[in-house]
Design an enzyme around this catalytic site. Structure first.
Site, mmCIF file in Angstrom:
data_model
loop_
_atom_site.group_PDB
_atom_site.id
_atom_site.type_symbol
_atom_site.label_atom_id
_atom_site.label_comp_id
_atom_site.label_asym_id
_atom_site.label_seq_id
_atom_site.Cartn_x
_atom_site.Cartn_y
_atom_site.Cartn_z
ATOM 1 N N SER A 101 0.437 -7.272 2.554
ATOM 2 C CA SER A 101 0.505 -8.364 1.600
ATOM 3 C C SER A 101 1.557 -8.046 0.547
ATOM 4 C CB SER A 101 -0.850 -8.548 0.926
ATOM 5 O OG SER A 101 -1.085 -7.420 0.098
ATOM 6 N N LYS A 102 1.628 -8.903 -0.458
ATOM 7 C CA LYS A 102 2.618 -8.712 -1.521
ATOM 8 C C LYS A 102 2.472 -7.344 -2.190
ATOM 9 C CE LYS A 102 4.103 -13.289 -2.609
ATOM 10 N NZ LYS A 102 3.065 -14.337 -2.496
ATOM 11 N N ARG A 103 1.235 -6.865 -2.165
ATOM 12 C CA ARG A 103 0.977 -5.554 -2.760
ATOM 13 C C ARG A 103 1.835 -4.450 -2.123
ATOM 14 N NH1 ARG A 103 -3.073 -2.538 -1.736
ATOM 15 N NH2 ARG A 103 -3.846 -3.926 -0.125
#
Ligand code: GLU
Length: 494
Positions: free
Chosen positions: A261-263
Site C-alpha cells: 500500500s501507500k505505506r
C-alpha cells in the site's frame, strides 16, 4: 487448471484491463495488465483497455493519460481501447452512459431493481445496528416493498433516491482459475446500490454490463475484487447474461508481508520509470509477482513470458515484492544495453540535473562516461551522483579527502605536483588511458605505495571518495581539464 477451463479457452479469448483513473497507474494494476496481456497473447486473443471513470469526483483525465503512457512504456499493447477504438467501444465508461441507462431501465421495469429513498441517517443507524451485532452491514430492504403509489409520492416530493439491486439470498459458487472453487453466501450482501441515478451507475453494475457488451471471456484481476465477484454473478444471473471465467491474482505484499500500500512508498509505475528502472525489468519482475516458471530461470523477456505463461503456475498465496530482486534485474538489463543506448537512457537524468545540454546527448564522450558505470548502475537515476564531476566546472570537496593514509598536506601537494609534471609531459595526441596509466603507474610503483600518487590524483579529478579510476577519468576529462583540476586541488591544500 481443471479440464473445463481448458475447454472454455478454446473459444475466443477476450480479456481486459479496466483501471480507474483515480490515481497514478500502480504496480498492482500493471501486474494485472501483464497477466491479461500474456494470457491474451498466449491464446491469440484480444486484450482490451477500458477506462473505468464512472467515479466522477475522483477520476481525472491526467490519470487516464498516465495509464496509457505507462502501459505503452511497458510494451503491453492492447488491441482495443479508448485511443485506438474497436468493435465494442466506446472504451471509456463515461462515454457509455446510455448503454448503462438502457440496462438500468430494464432492471427497473422487471422489478429486479428498485428505487431506495432511505436517507443517509437511516442507513447509518442501520449500519451501526449491524456493527453492534457483530455483523457485516447490509440494507434492511425497507424500500424494496414500496407500492407504486408510495414511489410516486416520494418522487413527487422530490426525495432523493438511489437504485438498488434485488439480491437473491443463495449460495454462489464459481470456479476461479487461480483459487479453484469459491463459495459465497449472497445473503450477506443484501440489496446493493447499483446506481446513484439512471446516469450514474456504480462499479459493480457497470463492470458487468461492459464485460458482457465487450464479450469478455476471462476476467483476470487482483484478488481485492474477489468479494465483488458474487455481486457481479448475481447481476449476470438477473440479466440472463453469461458468466465470464474468473481468475483472481494473488495479493502483492510488501517485504513486511502486509498488503502492499501507500505505506510502502510510491508504487506508481511512473515513479519506477522516473527512478530509472527499465520496462523490461518491470515486466520480468512483475511476472514473478504470482507466477514462476517452475524452475530456476529468472530472466524472461516479454515474448519469452508469452511462451511460458500459464495459469497452472499462478500461485494463490500472496506475492512478496522484493526490491533487491528488482534492483538485481535492473542491473542485469542495464548491462545488456550498448554504451550508446545506455548514454541515451541516462541523458535525461543528466539534463534534468543541469549537468549536460540536449546537444551533448549523442556525444562519444558521454557513452564513454556511462560505460565506466555500467557494471555498477542499479537505476539510471544514480548516474547523476556517480558521474556529475565530469560535467562540473569546479569541484567542491573537503581537503582531507585528498589525504591518503598518514600523508601530511605538504606530501600530498608534492604528490600532486609530481602527477602534474608527468601528465604535462604527455602529448595531447598520446592522451589515452593506456599511456596515462603506463606512465603514472611506473612512477606510483616507485613510491612503494601506489596510493600515495593515485589517491590524491583520483580525488583531485573526481572530488569523490569513490569513483572510477584516475586514468580513465583523466582520459575523458582531457589534458587541459586534468591539469586544471590538479592545480585546483593544490590550491585547496594551501
Ligand atoms: N476499475 C477496477 C479497478 O481499477 C477494475 C476492476 C475489475 O477489473 O473488474 O480496480
Amino acid at each position: 487448471m481443471p479440464e473445463e477451463f481448458k475447454l472454455k479457452i478454446a473459444g475466443d479469448v477476450r480479456v481486459r484491463i479496466a483501471p480507474s483513473p483515480t490515481g497514478h497507474f500502480h504496480i498492482g494494476n500493471a501486474r494485472t495488465a501483464l497477466f491479461n496481456y500474456l494470457f491474451a497473447k498466449k491464446n491469440n486473443g484480444s486484450f482490451v483497455l477500458r477506462i473505468e471513470d464512472t467515479d466522477k469526483e475522483r477520476s481525472k483525465p491526467e490519470y487516464a493519460e498516465d495509464i496509457i503512457e505507462e502501459l505503452k512504456w511497458l510494451g503491453l499493447n492492447w488491441t482495443e481501447g479508448p485511443d485506438i477504438g474497436g468493435k465494442y467501444g466506446p472504451y471509456k465508461q463515461s462515454e457509455r452512459l446510455n448503454i448503462y441507462r438502457r440496462y438500468l431501465e430494464g432492471l427497473l421495469k422487471e422489478n429486479k431493481a428498485y428505487r431506495c429513498f432511505c436517507t443517509e441517517d437511516e442507513l447509518e443507524s442501520q449500519r451501526q445496528y449491524h456493527y453492534s451485532q457483530g455483523e457485516a452491514p447490509r440494507y434492511s430492504g425497507k424500500c424494496s416493498q414500496l407500492s407504486k403509489e408510495e414511489i410516486e409520492k416520494c418522487l413527487k416530493e422530490g426525495k432523493p433516491w438511489v437504485l438498488r439491486f434485488r439480491s437473491k439470498a443463495k449460495k454462489i459458487v464459481f470456479e476461479d482459475m487461480v483459487r479453484g472453487r469459491v463459495e459465497f453466501d449472497s445473503g450477506l450482501i443484501g440489496d446493493m446500490v447499483i446506481a446513484k441515478d439512471l446516469d450514474t451507475p456504480l462499479y459493480n453494475f457497470a463492470v458487468v454490463i461492459d464485460d458482457f457488451e465487450m464479450k469478455i471471456s476471462h476476467v483476470i484481476r487482483g484478488d481485492d475484487h474477489l468479494s465483488n465477484t458474487p455481486k457481479q454473478i448475481l447481476m449476470q444471473e438477473a440479466l440472463g447474461i453469461p458468466q465470464p471465467q474468473y481468475a483472481h491474482l494473488p495479493m502483492i505484499l510488501g517485504e513486511d508481508r502486509s498488503k502492499m500500500s501507500k505505506r510502502h512508498g510510491d508504487t506508481s509505475v511512473l515513479s519506477y520509470r522516473k527512478a530509472g528502472y527499465l520496462p523490461e525489468t518491470l515486466v520480468n519482475f512483475m511476472a514473478f509477482l504470482g507466477w514462476n516458471p517452475g524452475d530456476e530461470r529468472e530472466i524472461f523477456s516479454l515474448p519469452a513470458l508469452v511462451k511460458e505463461f500459464s495459469f497452472e503456475k499462478v500461485q494463490k498465496a500472496g506475492a512478496i515484492f522484493n526490491s533487491q530482486r528488482l534492483d538485481f534485474l535492473n542491473g542485469f538489463y542495464i548491462r545488456q544495453k550498448s554504451n550508446e543506448k545506455l548514454a541515451e537512457l541516462c541523458a535525461p537524468y543528466l539534463i534534468e540535473a543541469g549537468l549536460i545540454r540536449k546537444e551533448d546527448v549523442l556525444s562519444a564522450e558521454l557513452s564513454k562516461i556511462i560505460s565506466l558505470y555500467k557494471e555498477r548502475l542499479k537505476k539510471l537515476s544514480e548516474i547523476t551522483d556517480l558521474a556529475d564531476f565530469f560535467f562540473k566546472d569546479k569541484l567542491v570537496y573537503e581537503k582531507d579527502l585528498l589525504k591518503w593514509k598518514t600523508m601530511i598536506y605538504p606530501e600530498i601537494k608534492d604528490s600532486l605536483s609530481l602527477s602534474e609534471k608527468i601528465l604535462s609531459g604527455i602529448n595531447k595526441k598520446d592522451w589515452t588511458k593506456e599511456n596515462i596509466e603506463n606512465i603514472l603507474m611506473a612512477e606510483a610503483e616507485k613510491s612503494g605505495d601506489r596510493g600515495r600518487i593515485l589517491w590524491p590524483l583520483r580525488v583531485a579529478l573526481s572530488g569523490k571518495k569513490a569513483s572510477a579510476g584516475p586514468f580513465e577519468i583523466a582520459e575523458i576529462l582531457g589534458k587541459e581539464k586534468t591539469i586544471k583540476r590538479i592545480e585546483e586541488a593544490k590550491e585547496i591544500l594551501s
